[in-house]
Design an enzyme around this catalytic site. Structure first.
Site, PDB file in Angstrom:
ATOM      1  N   ASP A  80       0.824  -1.206   0.000  1.00 12.46           N
ATOM      2  CA  ASP A  80       0.000   0.000   0.000  1.00 12.46           C
ATOM      3  C   ASP A  80       0.857   1.254   0.000  1.00 12.46           C
ATOM      4  OD1 ASP A  80       0.684  -0.794   2.689  1.00 12.46           O
ATOM      5  OD2 ASP A  80      -0.691   0.726   3.446  1.00 12.46           O
ATOM      6  N   GLU A 142      -0.023  -1.384   5.658  1.00 11.15           N
ATOM      7  CA  GLU A 142       1.066  -1.016   6.562  1.00 11.15           C
ATOM      8  C   GLU A 142       0.988   0.456   6.924  1.00 11.15           C
ATOM      9  OE1 GLU A 142       5.063   0.538   7.681  1.00 11.15           O
ATOM     10  OE2 GLU A 142       3.801   1.102   5.974  1.00 11.15           O
TER      11      GLU A 142
END
Length: 391
Positions: A80, A142
């Site tokens: 991400d 994350e």
């Protein structure tokens, strides 16, 4: 040594940047892309989806030449990226561009260049007779609390994998970093009682309750700043605590019935996380109880939104020396940002953070990575593969 990355690595990085994997959106197109790459090499991937099915972690193992999956090294990264909303970019953030010795794009630094380099080496890993396995681990979310990595690490250990080391490829300038602080994010919801602002005794001001809690957070932060514990390997050598968002009130002439504040604390390894959270919870309870004595509808609720453990790998741990042998730059420094390294460490897998790029370039408009950093990462992964080769 060349400072120019191989075209294969650059192409993989470009492909990854083209996937808009902003944390609020799905990462499945990127994950499916990696699944296809692995399948083309005869390697099965295991997916660990989130509760909605819109996102997934991935792990895959390239076994040793004898078929064994014990031990080995994990190469870990998150898929991400942070949003580009409101940022002024000189080029399309999800279309990588090379300019003046740099590669630009959202995630170029944090951390699709590391993942792209690893993907470019998958054929070499598959073709190498390995003395011990190499594991690939990719996570989601994350950037918003390492939510995916927690399930990923659990799934890997539940599958019986026991790697003897892990490299998290967050941007460190290819320095071998042994430690970072834990990160705990907490929301406090304060309930007051609305009233006309001319009749203050009839109401309970939720913002005032919030201000009282903010003062307590500042008090705790001052205690850590003045009394420690301390670790001079960090730029900020003590535990920090800060309130970073407050929402409350509906009008200037109405006593606010609701206030929400969100704060974080980033703790050294020597700090007891559970005890610190409980200290904040106890203060929230005290403020809530006092407010409830004024009006039964008033109160305070504290919710832990995320708690990412820190990491403090021993200097003599095997993974530290091996990462240096592979070309990582030895370092005694520790980083201020958090990663999934603490989750691997907590699972008994000694972990270092070592990847291309500098964190100062992450999350910013015109995010970039120097091309020579990508080339250095290529050399690192190549040496890792060679080191694990059957002799």
């Amino acid at each position: 040594m060349s400072s120019i990355p191989a075209e294969a690595a650059l192409e993989h990085i470009r492909r990854l940047i083209a996937f808009d994997t902003t944390s609020r959106d799905s990462n499945l197109p990127l994950i499916e892309h990696v699944v296809a790459l692995l399948a083309g090499l005869g390697v099965d991937a295991t997916l660990v989806p989130d509760d909605t099915g819109a996102k997934a972690n991935l792990f895959a193992t390239f076994p040793a030449a004898d078929g064994g999956v014990d031990g080995g090294i994990v190469l870990s990264g998150h898929t991400d990226v942070v949003p580009v909303d409101g940022q002024a970019w000189s080029s399309e953030p999800f279309a990588a561009q090379v300019r003046d010795g740099r590669l630009y794009g959202r995630g170029a630094c944090d951390m699709k260049s590391f993942i792209g380099v690893v993907l470019s080496r998958l054929p070499a890993i598959a073709a190498t007779p390995l003395a011990e396995p190499i594991h690939l681990a990719l996570s989601y979310d994350e950037e918003v609390g390492c939510f995916g990595a927690a399930d990923l690490v659990r799934a890997m250990t539940d599958a019986g994998l026991r790697p003897r080391g892990c490299v998290v490829g967050e941007p460190t300038g290819m320095r071998v970093v042994r430690g970072h602080k834990s990160i705990t994010v907490i929301r406090v919801d304060l309930r007051g009682v609305a009233a006309h602002s001319s009749l203050t005794p009839d109401g309970v001001n939720a913002i005032a309750l919030g201000a009282e809690f903010v003062r307590f957070v500042e008090q705790v932060a001052a205690e850590f700043r003045e009394s420690g514990p301390f670790d001079d390997a960090y730029v900020v050598p003590y535990t920090t605590a800060t309130v970073n968002r407050i929402d409350g009130g509906i009008a200037v002439n109405t006593i606010p019935a609701a206030c929400t504040l969100t704060f974080e604390f980033r703790a050294l390894a020597a700090v007891d996380l559970a005890a610190t959270i409980e200290r904040f919870r106890a203060e929230a309870q005290r403020i809530g109880d006092e407010a409830a004595r004024r009006h039964s509808a008033a109160g305070v609720e504290l919710t832990v939104l995320a708690s990412v453990p820190g990491v403090d790998t021993a200097a003599d741990a095997g993974i530290v020396g091996r990462a240096a042998d592979w070309g990582g730059v030895p370092s005694d420094g520790k980083v201020t940002y958090g990663t999934e390294a603490g989750l691997f460490d907590r699972a008994g897998i000694p972990t270092v953070v070592c990847g291309p790029g500098e964190i100062a370039q992450a999350h910013a408009p015109d995010e970039f990575i120097e091309l020579d950093q990508i080339a250095a990462c290529e050399r690192f992964v190549d040496r890792l593969i060679d080191d694990l080769r059957v002799r």
